[in-house]
Design an enzyme around this catalytic site. Structure first.
Site, PDB file in Angstrom:
ATOM      1  N   GLN A  55       0.829  -1.210   0.000  1.00 16.41           N
ATOM      2  CA  GLN A  55       0.000   0.000   0.000  1.00 16.41           C
ATOM      3  C   GLN A  55       0.858   1.252   0.000  1.00 16.41           C
ATOM      4  O   GLN A  55       0.514   2.264  -0.613  1.00 16.41           O
ATOM      5  CB  GLN A  55      -0.948   0.016   1.214  1.00 16.41           C
ATOM      6  CG  GLN A  55      -2.121  -0.903   1.111  1.00 16.41           C
ATOM      7  CD  GLN A  55      -3.191  -0.660   2.176  1.00 16.41           C
ATOM      8  OE1 GLN A  55      -4.367  -0.733   1.891  1.00 16.41           O
ATOM      9  NE2 GLN A  55      -2.803  -0.380   3.400  1.00 16.41           N
ATOM     10  N   GLU A  78       1.798   2.792  -3.418  1.00 17.94           N
ATOM     11  CA  GLU A  78       0.797   3.667  -4.022  1.00 17.94           C
ATOM     12  C   GLU A  78       0.662   4.963  -3.233  1.00 17.94           C
ATOM     13  O   GLU A  78       0.525   6.044  -3.815  1.00 17.94           O
ATOM     14  CB  GLU A  78      -0.550   2.941  -4.104  1.00 17.94           C
ATOM     15  CG  GLU A  78      -0.516   1.755  -5.047  1.00 17.94           C
ATOM     16  CD  GLU A  78      -1.881   1.161  -5.324  1.00 17.94           C
ATOM     17  OE1 GLU A  78      -2.890   1.697  -4.795  1.00 17.94           O
ATOM     18  OE2 GLU A  78      -1.963   0.167  -6.071  1.00 17.94           O
ATOM     19  N   GLU A  79       0.705   4.866  -1.914  1.00 20.75           N
ATOM     20  CA  GLU A  79       0.586   6.081  -1.087  1.00 20.75           C
ATOM     21  C   GLU A  79       1.721   7.054  -1.384  1.00 20.75           C
ATOM     22  O   GLU A  79       1.494   8.269  -1.475  1.00 20.75           O
ATOM     23  CB  GLU A  79       0.600   5.698   0.396  1.00 20.75           C
ATOM     24  CG  GLU A  79       0.561   6.886   1.334  1.00 20.75           C
ATOM     25  CD  GLU A  79       0.517   6.492   2.798  1.00 20.75           C
ATOM     26  OE1 GLU A  79       0.775   7.368   3.647  1.00 20.75           O
ATOM     27  OE2 GLU A  79       0.211   5.320   3.102  1.00 20.75           O
ATOM     28  N   ARG A  80       2.915   6.549  -1.559  1.00 15.94           N
ATOM     29  CA  ARG A  80       4.062   7.431  -1.770  1.00 15.94           C
ATOM     30  C   ARG A  80       4.059   8.044  -3.163  1.00 15.94           C
ATOM     31  O   ARG A  80       4.423   9.211  -3.336  1.00 15.94           O
ATOM     32  CB  ARG A  80       5.351   6.664  -1.463  1.00 15.94           C
ATOM     33  CG  ARG A  80       5.496   6.437   0.041  1.00 15.94           C
ATOM     34  CD  ARG A  80       6.488   5.360   0.424  1.00 15.94           C
ATOM     35  NE  ARG A  80       6.465   5.183   1.885  1.00 15.94           N
ATOM     36  CZ  ARG A  80       7.031   4.176   2.530  1.00 15.94           C
ATOM     37  NH1 ARG A  80       7.676   3.229   1.857  1.00 15.94           N
ATOM     38  NH2 ARG A  80       6.953   4.096   3.845  1.00 15.94           N
ATOM     39  N   ALA A 126       1.438  10.772  -2.935  1.00 17.08           N
ATOM     40  CA  ALA A 126       1.943  11.964  -2.246  1.00 17.08           C
ATOM     41  C   ALA A 126       2.834  12.789  -3.161  1.00 17.08           C
ATOM     42  O   ALA A 126       2.760  14.026  -3.175  1.00 17.08           O
ATOM     43  CB  ALA A 126       2.702  11.556  -0.982  1.00 17.08           C
TER      44      ALA A 126
END
Length: 385
Positions: free
Chosen positions: A238, A241-243, A246
């Site tokens: 996860q 994708e989060e990074r 951001a």
């Protein structure tokens, strides 16, 4: 990576939505230190914005990750950082593992209403004793009959004061810290959950952030996402994708900051001329713009390879690191050119200065990103590629 006509149409639709439904209210939400997540998410869900890359059978559009990246970048047009972050939590932080590994029953119960905007989600990983160091979390989920019984706390949890459910990471055994954790779906109205406090932050004011306690919280064991003990691995996936999200979200925000400053410097008269006519000013702005474009190229490359199925841990970490650094240096440099006006609370550059500081902390601190990159390079002590 090339944006197609479909990407551009979706981008234009989202920009119109931001101009009509979000930016006119941002100042009010910032002052209130919360925004109406359920109301806003429902509007976004009705337009399909909350499930671009999610399975069609649960209400998503089934598109590839480039569309999510495009959405993240476009959300940078919002005149604060808190609302985009809250949206990103819903679309790219608390739902990827659920969509990828959750059972059909879990996806029907939690994912489908998150895509439609009928439920607000949050991700429960960070704790007071373990933020970037995910392996050190202390929250436990012991088995009792067919249930998990959860005890512990989660801190700095975005959306948690309004969330209907949390995708929670907990220790479900005493084994290795990388193999003893499980992601568990937890309805936030379950007995034993309490909001200890709403955390007051130096920025991201429109986003609600909570300290949440779990005291003998009982949920069925079939609320586990995927395999028991694989939670750490799922969360690391996860994070890719989060990074990337951001980094992409930072691109437009940084671009806006530079453009607002150019407009100001073009009009600002001092010492008999325009502020913009000072070589230091226009040289510095060109340097900042070049840095932002390097971030764009790095982020797009990471996304392109990710869509092709490659592991982009290194590139995603690099993009996150670069974005965090630029979200500190660009607003700081631009604020200086605004002089006294930059030091006023309502100035958008000063808001970005406050909001942007989180980028080097949340989702893995800069130092964690450098550690990951060092490992992938084979230069971390005791670690190799």
């Amino acid at each position: 990576m090339q944006f197609t006509h479909e990407h551009q149409e979706l981008q234009r639709s989202l920009k119109r939505f931001i101009d009509a439904e979000i930016n006119p209210h941002v100042d009010t939400w910032e002052e209130a230190e919360i925004f109406p997540a359920r109301e806003l998410f429902k509007k976004m869900g009705d337009l399909g914005f909350l499930g671009l890359c999610k399975p069609v059978e649960y209400g998503g559009l089934g598109l590839d990750y480039s569309y999510s990246l495009m959405m993240a970048e476009t959300l940078g047009h919002i005149h604060c950082g808190g609302v985009p972050m809250a949206i990103g939590v819903q679309t790219d932080m608390c739902t990827p593992a659920l969509a990828r590994f959750g059972s059909d029953a879990l996806k029907s119960q939690f994912l489908a209403p998150a895509i439609s905007g009928d439920m607000v989600g949050c991700i429960g990983v960070s704790e007071a004793s373990g933020g970037s160091d995910v392996a050190s979390i202390k929250t436990t989920a012991r088995k009792d009959g067919g249930d998990y019984v959860i005890n512990g706390s989660k801190m700095w949890i975005t959306n948690s004061l309004q969330a209907d459910w949390m995708c929670l990471l907990a220790n479900t055994s005493d084994g290795s810290p990388h193999k003893n954790k499980t992601l568990i779906m937890v309805p936030m109205d379950t007995k034993g959950i309490s909001v200890a406090k709403k955390i007051k932050k130096i920025g991201m004011n429109s986003s609600d952030t909570g300290l949440i306690y779990f005291d003998e919280v009982r949920v069925p064991q079939h609320y586990a996402v995927g395999q028991e003990g694989m939670g750490f691995t799922y969360q690391m996936m996860q994070f890719q994708e989060e990074r990337m999200w951001a980094a992409a979200n930072s691109i437009q925000s940084l671009t806006n900051c530079i453009e607002w400053t150019i407009e100001w410097a073009r009009e600002r008269q001092m010492f008999g001329g325009r502020l913009l006519d000072n070589q230091y000013v226009y040289f510095k702005l060109t340097e900042l713009k070049t840095e932002v474009e390097s971030l764009r190229a790095l982020t797009y490359r990471a996304c392109d390879l990710y869509i092709q199925g490659q592991d982009v841990t290194e590139l995603a970490s690099m993009a996150k690191l670069k974005a965090g650094r630029l979200m500190r240096t660009v607003p700081d440099t631009c604020l200086q050119f605004w002089g006294g006006m930059g030091y006023t609370w309502e100035n958008l550059v000063s808001r970005m200065y406050r909001d942007g500081r989180l980028a080097s902390i949340g989702g893995g601190a800069d130092e964690v990103m450098m550690g990951i990159i060092a490992k992938t390079m084979g230069i971390h002590p005791g670690k190799s590629r």
